[in-house]
Design an enzyme around this catalytic site. Structure first.
Site, short mmCIF file in Angstrom:
data_model
loop_
_atom_site.label_atom_id
_atom_site.label_comp_id
_atom_site.label_asym_id
_atom_site.label_seq_id
_atom_site.Cartn_x
_atom_site.Cartn_y
_atom_site.Cartn_z
N ARG A 1 0.86 -1.19 0.00
CA ARG A 1 0.00 0.00 0.00
C ARG A 1 0.89 1.24 0.00
O ARG A 1 2.11 1.12 0.17
CB ARG A 1 -0.95 0.00 1.20
CG ARG A 1 -0.25 0.10 2.53
CD ARG A 1 -1.24 0.18 3.68
NE ARG A 1 -0.53 0.23 4.96
CZ ARG A 1 -1.13 0.23 6.14
NH1 ARG A 1 -2.43 0.17 6.22
NH2 ARG A 1 -0.42 0.28 7.25
N CYS B 1 3.57 8.28 -5.93
CA CYS B 1 4.32 9.53 -5.77
C CYS B 1 3.29 10.65 -5.77
O CYS B 1 2.51 10.79 -6.72
CB CYS B 1 5.29 9.70 -6.93
SG CYS B 1 5.90 11.40 -7.04
N ASN C 1 -5.45 7.93 4.07
CA ASN C 1 -5.15 7.25 5.33
C ASN C 1 -3.68 7.46 5.68
O ASN C 1 -2.80 7.20 4.85
CB ASN C 1 -5.41 5.75 5.21
CG ASN C 1 -5.38 5.06 6.56
OD1 ASN C 1 -6.23 5.32 7.40
ND2 ASN C 1 -4.39 4.22 6.78
N GLU C 2 -3.44 7.97 6.87
CA GLU C 2 -2.06 8.15 7.34
C GLU C 2 -1.15 8.64 6.22
O GLU C 2 -0.21 7.94 5.81
CB GLU C 2 -1.53 6.86 7.95
CG GLU C 2 -2.25 6.46 9.22
CD GLU C 2 -1.58 5.32 9.97
OE1 GLU C 2 -0.83 4.55 9.35
OE2 GLU C 2 -1.83 5.19 11.18
N GLU D 1 -7.60 5.59 15.44
CA GLU D 1 -7.19 4.18 15.53
C GLU D 1 -6.39 3.96 16.80
O GLU D 1 -5.52 4.75 17.14
CB GLU D 1 -6.29 3.79 14.35
CG GLU D 1 -6.94 3.80 13.00
CD GLU D 1 -5.94 3.38 11.92
OE1 GLU D 1 -4.95 2.68 12.23
OE2 GLU D 1 -6.14 3.78 10.77
N TRP E 1 3.08 -5.64 13.91
CA TRP E 1 4.18 -5.12 13.09
C TRP E 1 5.46 -4.82 13.87
O TRP E 1 6.41 -4.33 13.31
CB TRP E 1 3.73 -3.90 12.29
CG TRP E 1 2.83 -2.94 13.01
CD1 TRP E 1 1.46 -2.87 12.92
CD2 TRP E 1 3.21 -1.90 13.93
NE1 TRP E 1 0.96 -1.86 13.72
CE2 TRP E 1 2.00 -1.25 14.34
CE3 TRP E 1 4.42 -1.45 14.45
CZ2 TRP E 1 2.00 -0.18 15.25
CZ3 TRP E 1 4.42 -0.39 15.33
CH2 TRP E 1 3.22 0.23 15.72
N HIS F 1 -3.27 -8.84 13.54
CA HIS F 1 -3.45 -7.60 14.30
C HIS F 1 -4.76 -7.76 15.07
O HIS F 1 -5.74 -8.22 14.52
CB HIS F 1 -3.56 -6.45 13.30
CG HIS F 1 -3.44 -5.08 13.91
ND1 HIS F 1 -4.41 -4.53 14.72
CD2 HIS F 1 -2.46 -4.15 13.80
CE1 HIS F 1 -4.03 -3.32 15.08
NE2 HIS F 1 -2.85 -3.06 14.54
C1 GLA Z 1 -2.23 2.07 10.69
C2 GLA Z 1 -3.15 1.99 9.49
C3 GLA Z 1 -4.09 0.85 9.54
C4 GLA Z 1 -3.40 -0.40 10.05
C5 GLA Z 1 -2.82 -0.11 11.41
C6 GLA Z 1 -2.14 -1.32 12.02
O1 GLA Z 1 -2.69 2.84 11.69
O2 GLA Z 1 -3.87 3.18 9.30
O3 GLA Z 1 -4.58 0.64 8.22
O4 GLA Z 1 -2.40 -0.76 9.15
O5 GLA Z 1 -1.84 0.88 11.26
O6 GLA Z 1 -1.63 -1.03 13.29
#
Ligand code: GLA
Length: 684
Positions: free
Chosen positions: A126, A130, A164-165, A321, A329, A372
């Protein structure tokens, strides 16, 4: 370009209140595309049981929504939104742009990012894009437009979740598109090549540029790259992601001006200047994954939340989250002990959160995150985790009156992303001096004392704070320095550590004794800096006859008009000042020229009334934290016991403990990892 568009704040309070007022939002990332339809109904049933009122949908769904370029399938998403909506569960609908589908990478490999060595990333994971690629941008904005067109009007949607992030796995790209974008960013910033050469100090090592076309991102070089170039590359990369976020936001907002917009941050995440980012959001949100095996995890988690709350002091925030138990991880993924997830959730609420969500709702069967933890584990409802999750959901439903109650803090810890980038660039006196170490060194004792701290930009209004903490603000602009000086002169106190006020915004050294725009506060002249050999400490003699130790670093200073509170006791630096206190205007400064041990730092903090230990926390014993939130109508004293032992906390009588609905006496007993929320009406 939409970043820093102040009109984006119009209507922000209304949008945020629509989402948050009256109830704590509770839920998690919901990925129904990983499951057959039968499971969806079961999901909704369990969500209702668990008190879920917000589900984040669609984060990684691009390949399902657009399986081939230009061919779309939104039917499944509509069905999911209907199901959630019918059950009264709000949807935080995400744009799916954080994970482009395989066809994009295959057909347009130029959308894939390139590392500093020139290696191109591949798809199959994922975040493989760029952000400077016009092809990626076009495709990303097209899927966002399509999302809005197909489902944007759905009544279940209560929040937009952009991407996302941002920058999570690939914060920097070094490809040719990036180089082009970097050049035009630099042309805008500097206006002329001379200004760029001057800012980067290119007279050094024959780096002078004769044309913008010669400028490249800081790709692999034989040795240190130009620090000015690196600093600007950080700024440029953070801005580029922000521009992309704002471009997505513009589409969402045009369609649904009534809905709040967020994107999930990662606390102290170095690549993105979240102080700048937060201004662009209606609701700030963050992902927090402390290691449950780290004895400092409660403190680190508290600092994470204090930072996120502080990014934009006028915006509400939520935890987007956290994990219900383990992540998958780290090398070894310690599980949260029973009760810990609840305790950490209350910690977030104590520090201002109006929502507590998880990654993810249901544990996956396949893929890289199948181990997870989730709200619903592989074992389903029978798992003790589900019991905790649903217990918490029911409980949080009682805390709706917290909305709008603000966290009280009279201490500001100053921090900035440009400082972080510049101070950790290589080729420094101590390359093991990190921003986070310095911040934690100053923050930890205050956390233990129950003193609540906001994190502030050095240039923001600081009048609301009694005390400023300045942990190694190596890069400090003239304007930021003037803000600190003005605060002290107006009667504030500043505790300033070594390695502060060293360079300007171009990473160029302020000449003379160190300290630049805040030098006049120190009460001493810092003439040299002396990192100490690894493992070697200093013994300090205090003017009151006591002694303590210090280590890591010593400013070689000469006292001027300050009062020396401690000096080096012996060895080659004997007699050098280590802690110097000065009066400036109506205020006071304590300059700390070395890394004091706990006892030494406590001695400094003990001199400042606003840093005094909170008596309830001290009496309760280690592991208990206490934060107060206050609104016009009530105060909320929130207590969290992170320890594995029972703790008794003295409290003022006359409150109502909200998780049990019981009136409180003059103390509260918190079981291991127990919590309490005591409400007192303002008239009491
Ligand atoms: C991040 C991501 C999620 C997932 C979590 C796992 O926060 O946004 O999609 O991968 O990590 O801890």
């Amino acid at each position: 370009m939409t970043a820093n568009d102040t009109t984006s704040r119009d209507g922000r309070d209304e949008r945020a209140a629509r989402l948050l007022a009256g109830r704590i939002r509770y839920g998690g990332d919901y990925n129904p595309e990983q499951w057959p339809r039968e499971v969806w109904r079961e999901d909704v049933r369990l969500m209702v049981e668990a008190g879920v009122n917000l589900a984040t949908v669609g984060v990684f769904s691009w390949a399902q929504l657009e399986p081939e370029e230009g061919r779309y399938d939104f039917d499944w998403l509509k069905e999911v939104l209907d199901l959630l909506g019918e059950a009264g569960i709000g949807v935080d609908l995400s744009t799916p742009t954080a994970s482009p589908p395989p066809w994009l990478a295959t057909r347009y490999p130029e959308t894939l990012p390139v590392d500093a060595q020139g290696n191109r990333y591949h798809h199959g994971s994922r975040q493989h894009f760029c952000v400077h690629s016009p092809v990626y941008l076009r495709a990303a904005l097209r899927i966002v437009e399509k999302l809005v067109e197909e489902v944007g009007g759905h009544e279940a949607i209560e929040l937009w979740h952009v991407h996302n992030e941002y920058a999570c796995h690939v914060p920097y790209c070094y490809c040719d598109e990036t180089a082009r974008a970097f050049r035009s960013w630099l042309e805008k910033r500097y206006g002329s090549l001379d200004a760029l050469n001057d800012a980067w100090g290119t007279a050094f090592w024959s780096q002078r540029y004769a044309s913008f076309a010669e400028v490249i991102p800081p790709r692999m070089t034989p040795t240190f790259a130009n620090p000015g170039q690196e600093l600007d590359f950080h700024r440029f990369s953070s801005d580029a992601f922000l521009d992309e976020m704002c471009a997505e936001r513009a589409i969402l907002r045009a369609a649904r001006p009534d809905l709040a917009v967020t994107t999930n941050f990662m606390g102290a995440f170095k690549p993105l200047d979240y102080f700048t980012w937060a201004r662009e959001l209606d609701v700030v949100s963050t992902d927090n994954y402390q290691d449950p095996g780290d004895p400092d995890a409660p403190m680190r988690s508290a600092l994470h939340y204090d930072l996120v709350r502080s990014l934009d002091k006028s915006a509400p925030w939520i935890v987007m989250e956290q994990s219900s138990s383990r992540v998958n991880w780290r090398a070894h993924n310690a599980a949260k002990l029973p009760g810990a997830m609840r305790a950490y959730s209350y910690q977030a609420v104590a520090r201002g959160a109006d929502g507590v969500l998880f990654f993810q709702w249901r544990a996956s069967r396949a893929g890289a995150e199948k181990f997870h933890s989730a709200m619903v584990s592989h074992a389903g409802e029978a798992s003790p985790v589900f019991a905790e999750v649903s217990g918490l959901g029911q409980e949080l439903a009682r805390l709706g009156s917290l909305y709008g109650a603000r966290v009280e803090a009279s201490v500001a810890l100053l921090a900035s992303w440009p400082n972080w980038w510049a101070m950790e660039a290589l080729a420094k006196p101590a390359n093991d001096l990190t921003m986070v170490d310095q911040v934690e060194w100053m923050y930890r004792p205050l956390y233990q004392r129950g003193v609540t701290v906001d994190v502030c930009r050095p240039d923001e209004p600081l009048g609301a704070y009694d005390v400023l903490l300045v942990p190694s603000l190596y890069l400090l602009t003239e304007a930021e320095g003037a803000n600190v000086v003005a605060h002290v002169e107006a009667g504030g106190t500043a505790v300033i550590s070594f390695w502060s006020g060293i360079v300007d915004e171009r990473d160029q050294v302020y000449l003379g004794p160190y300290g630049g725009p805040i030098r006049a506060l120190f009460g001493c002249d810092v003439l040299e800096v002396a990192p100490l050999p690894a493992g070697e400490g200093l013994r300090l003699d205090w003017a009151d006859g006591t002694s303590s130790t210090a280590g890591f670093w010593l400013d070689v200073a000469r006292a001027t008009d300050g009062q020396v509170l401690a000096s080096v006791a012996d060895g080659p630096w004997a007699g050098r000042p280590a802690v110097v206190e000065s009066r400036r205007g109506a205020g006071r400064v304590v300059y700390v020229a070395t890394r004091l041990d706990d006892a030494g730092l406590a001695r400094v903090y003990d001199r400042v009334p606003a840093l005094a230990p909170e008596p309830g926390v001290t009496a309760a014993g280690p592991g208990v934290e206490r934060v107060v939130r206050r609104s016009a109508s009530a105060s909320f004293e929130i207590l969290v016991n992170h320890s594995g032992e029972q703790r008794t906390v003295p409290v003022a009588p006359g409150g109502l403990e909200l998780t049990t609905d019981r009136a409180t006496g003059d103390s509260l007993v918190l079981g291991p990892r127990g919590v309490a929320v005591v409400r007192r009406d303002a008239s009491r």
